[in-house]
Design an enzyme around this catalytic site. Sequence first.
Site, PDB file in Angstrom:
ATOM      1  N   GLU A 185       2.392  -6.579  -5.052  1.00 25.92           N
ATOM      2  CA  GLU A 185       1.807  -5.825  -6.274  1.00 25.92           C
ATOM      3  C   GLU A 185       2.996  -5.214  -6.847  1.00 25.92           C
ATOM      4  O   GLU A 185       3.295  -5.119  -8.136  1.00 25.92           O
ATOM      5  CB  GLU A 185       0.740  -4.827  -5.879  1.00 25.92           C
ATOM      6  CG  GLU A 185       0.393  -3.953  -7.023  1.00 25.92           C
ATOM      7  CD  GLU A 185      -1.157  -3.299  -6.711  1.00 25.92           C
ATOM      8  OE1 GLU A 185      -1.972  -3.865  -6.049  1.00 25.92           O
ATOM      9  OE2 GLU A 185      -1.456  -2.416  -7.318  1.00 25.92           O
TER      10      GLU A 185
ATOM     11  N   ASP B 129       0.916  -1.233   0.032  1.00 22.77           N
ATOM     12  CA  ASP B 129       0.004   0.092  -0.027  1.00 22.77           C
ATOM     13  C   ASP B 129       0.987   1.155  -0.309  1.00 22.77           C
ATOM     14  O   ASP B 129       0.811   2.115  -0.774  1.00 22.77           O
ATOM     15  CB  ASP B 129      -0.915  -0.034   1.182  1.00 22.77           C
ATOM     16  CG  ASP B 129      -1.727  -1.120   1.299  1.00 22.77           C
ATOM     17  OD1 ASP B 129      -2.416  -1.572   0.610  1.00 22.77           O
ATOM     18  OD2 ASP B 129      -1.414  -1.860   2.535  1.00 22.77           O
TER      19      ASP B 129
HETATM   20  O1  TRH Z   1       4.580  -6.000   0.695  1.00 24.72           O
HETATM   21  P1  TRH Z   1       3.720  -6.518  -0.390  1.00 24.72           P
HETATM   22  O2  TRH Z   1       3.439  -8.146   0.146  1.00 24.72           O
HETATM   23  O3  TRH Z   1       2.205  -5.813  -0.224  1.00 24.72           O
HETATM   24  C1  TRH Z   1       1.207  -6.524  -0.405  1.00 24.72           C
HETATM   25  C2  TRH Z   1       0.442  -6.252  -1.713  1.00 24.72           C
HETATM   26  O4  TRH Z   1       0.769  -4.863  -2.307  1.00 24.72           O
HETATM   27  C3  TRH Z   1      -0.829  -6.794  -1.738  1.00 24.72           C
HETATM   28  O5  TRH Z   1      -1.352  -6.585  -2.825  1.00 24.72           O
HETATM   29  C4  TRH Z   1      -1.414  -5.765  -1.051  1.00 24.72           C
HETATM   30  O6  TRH Z   1      -2.877  -6.130  -0.575  1.00 24.72           O
HETATM   31  C5  TRH Z   1      -0.879  -6.091   0.500  1.00 24.72           C
HETATM   32  O7  TRH Z   1       0.456  -5.722   0.727  1.00 24.72           O
HETATM   33  C6  TRH Z   1      -1.713  -5.379   1.550  1.00 24.72           C
HETATM   34  O8  TRH Z   1       4.327  -6.742  -1.665  1.00 24.72           O
HETATM   35  P2  TRH Z   1       4.671  -5.431  -2.723  1.00 24.72           P
HETATM   36  O9  TRH Z   1       3.604  -4.921  -3.334  1.00 24.72           O
HETATM   37  O10 TRH Z   1       5.702  -5.916  -3.849  1.00 24.72           O
HETATM   38  O11 TRH Z   1       5.519  -4.238  -1.718  1.00 24.72           O
HETATM   39  C7  TRH Z   1       6.685  -4.379  -1.394  1.00 24.72           C
HETATM   40  C8  TRH Z   1       7.256  -3.121  -1.399  1.00 24.72           C
HETATM   41  O12 TRH Z   1       8.785  -3.085  -0.650  1.00 24.72           O
HETATM   42  C9  TRH Z   1       7.689  -2.634  -3.026  1.00 24.72           C
HETATM   43  O13 TRH Z   1       7.316  -1.181  -2.912  1.00 24.72           O
HETATM   44  C10 TRH Z   1       9.065  -2.958  -3.166  1.00 24.72           C
HETATM   45  C11 TRH Z   1       9.652  -2.596  -1.831  1.00 24.72           C
HETATM   46  N1  TRH Z   1      10.988  -3.320  -1.349  1.00 24.72           N
HETATM   47  C12 TRH Z   1      12.046  -2.407  -0.849  1.00 24.72           C
HETATM   48  O14 TRH Z   1      11.733  -1.114  -0.975  1.00 24.72           O
HETATM   49  N2  TRH Z   1      12.960  -2.908  -0.394  1.00 24.72           N
HETATM   50  C13 TRH Z   1      13.382  -4.215  -0.497  1.00 24.72           C
HETATM   51  O15 TRH Z   1      14.531  -4.598  -0.030  1.00 24.72           O
HETATM   52  C14 TRH Z   1      12.036  -5.081  -0.801  1.00 24.72           C
HETATM   53  C15 TRH Z   1      12.458  -6.517  -0.609  1.00 24.72           C
HETATM   54  C16 TRH Z   1      11.043  -4.658  -1.154  1.00 24.72           C
END
Ligand code: TRH
Length: 380
Positions: free
Chosen positions: A276, A20
């Site tokens: 996402e 989010d």
């Molecule tokens: O963290 P998530 O599992 O988020 C989820 C999904 O968005 C899902 O659809 C939603 O309903 C739920 O949250 C509540 O996975 P996502 O979307 O990939 O978000 C991870 C974020 O973290 C993304 O912006 C990339 C970031 N990230 C970093 O900035 N540094 C890192 O080292 C890593 C591994 C990720």
Amino acid sequence: MPEMKTRWDIFCTVVDNFGDIGVTWRLARQLVAEHDVAVRLWVDDLRAFERLCPDIDITRSQQWQQGVEVRHWPVDWQPAESADVVIAAFACQLPSPYMDAMAARGQPPLWLNLDYLSAEDWVVGCHGLPSVKYKNVQKFFFFPGFRKGTGGLLRESGLLERRQQFQQNAEAQRTFLQGLGIDRLPGAQLISLFAYENTGLASWLDAMATDPMPTHLLVPEGRILGDVERWLGVEGLMAGAVHVRDALTVQVLPFVRQDQYDLLLWCCDFNAVRGEDSFVRAQWAGRPLLWHIYRQDEDIHLDKLEAFLTLYTKGLSAPASDAISGLWRAWNAGEKMTDHWQSTRKHGPELEKHAQAWCLEQALQDDLAAALVQFYVNWI
Ligand code: TRH
């Protein structure tokens, strides 16, 4: 007199994980950097935000970060003027005094619900439709997506050019990886692993450990580490830990800033991602990927998974399509990965080419920030 910038308010409740805040922070920055608008990002949980952006001061109710006015969204809402465009991310409920402020404006604001990403067919039909009304203020659905007729995907200007240059520059990659304490093992494939807990992991690690080609697996700190620990037979894994089992080297990384995470994805030959935002970023990396989809009640996430696979595998040969689809389905069911991984490896070159072609095809769509701005322009 200088022309007043259009004012945008983006509201984000952190449900769980980082998606989010990951999506809204990315969108807010891009709107400011590329569309010359003023953005306030209202976030209810600054701690989650701090993980992606360590510059955040979690004690402050108002601060500027990269041109975005970050506001803590307090439980007890303090009066605030409504912006010209109001985005409620992922169906979050706006504070009722703020909704009254929207309705009190002479010209009501454009009110949008920014939805979750899905490749399902119905998204095209629903994108841009009116939703509920509050007094005189109409809300609209805004759906990101992979097809024409949706709101597209977040993609910063010049992203693919930057990515291509970086991928062609071995020295820049080496320097970046070394900054994270990674010395890429010669001859090894580099894989990143960002996922939820997964009972299928042990069999995937088994497959990598017995593969004739060595694998260097990079695991940012997070929910999957418990499964990694169980497989390695160790406890307390932390950033910096390196463990070798036969052909597999597992290295734990710190959770890095979003921009650095992009570079990590660009360095890797294969990326396991989730949710996402990381899912989209792995597509922009132009490399084969494995998606761990966010689980939803009644398994409705599985429809989303299949819808994406149907789109994504178009143009692949039947065996390569079966290989990657089999891998994704097994991963999302927490099932055995061994055979699927072997088949995926066998079709590696075709899957690599395909990942690049998919990325370029997706980049033909307007990006989501541009599509939002265009939606506003059409609306006024
Ligand atoms: O963290 P998530 O599992 O988020 C989820 C999904 O968005 C899902 O659809 C939603 O309903 C739920 O949250 C509540 O996975 P996502 O979307 O990939 O978000 C991870 C974020 O973290 C993304 O912006 C990339 C970031 N990230 C970093 O900035 N540094 C890192 O080292 C890593 C591994 C990720």
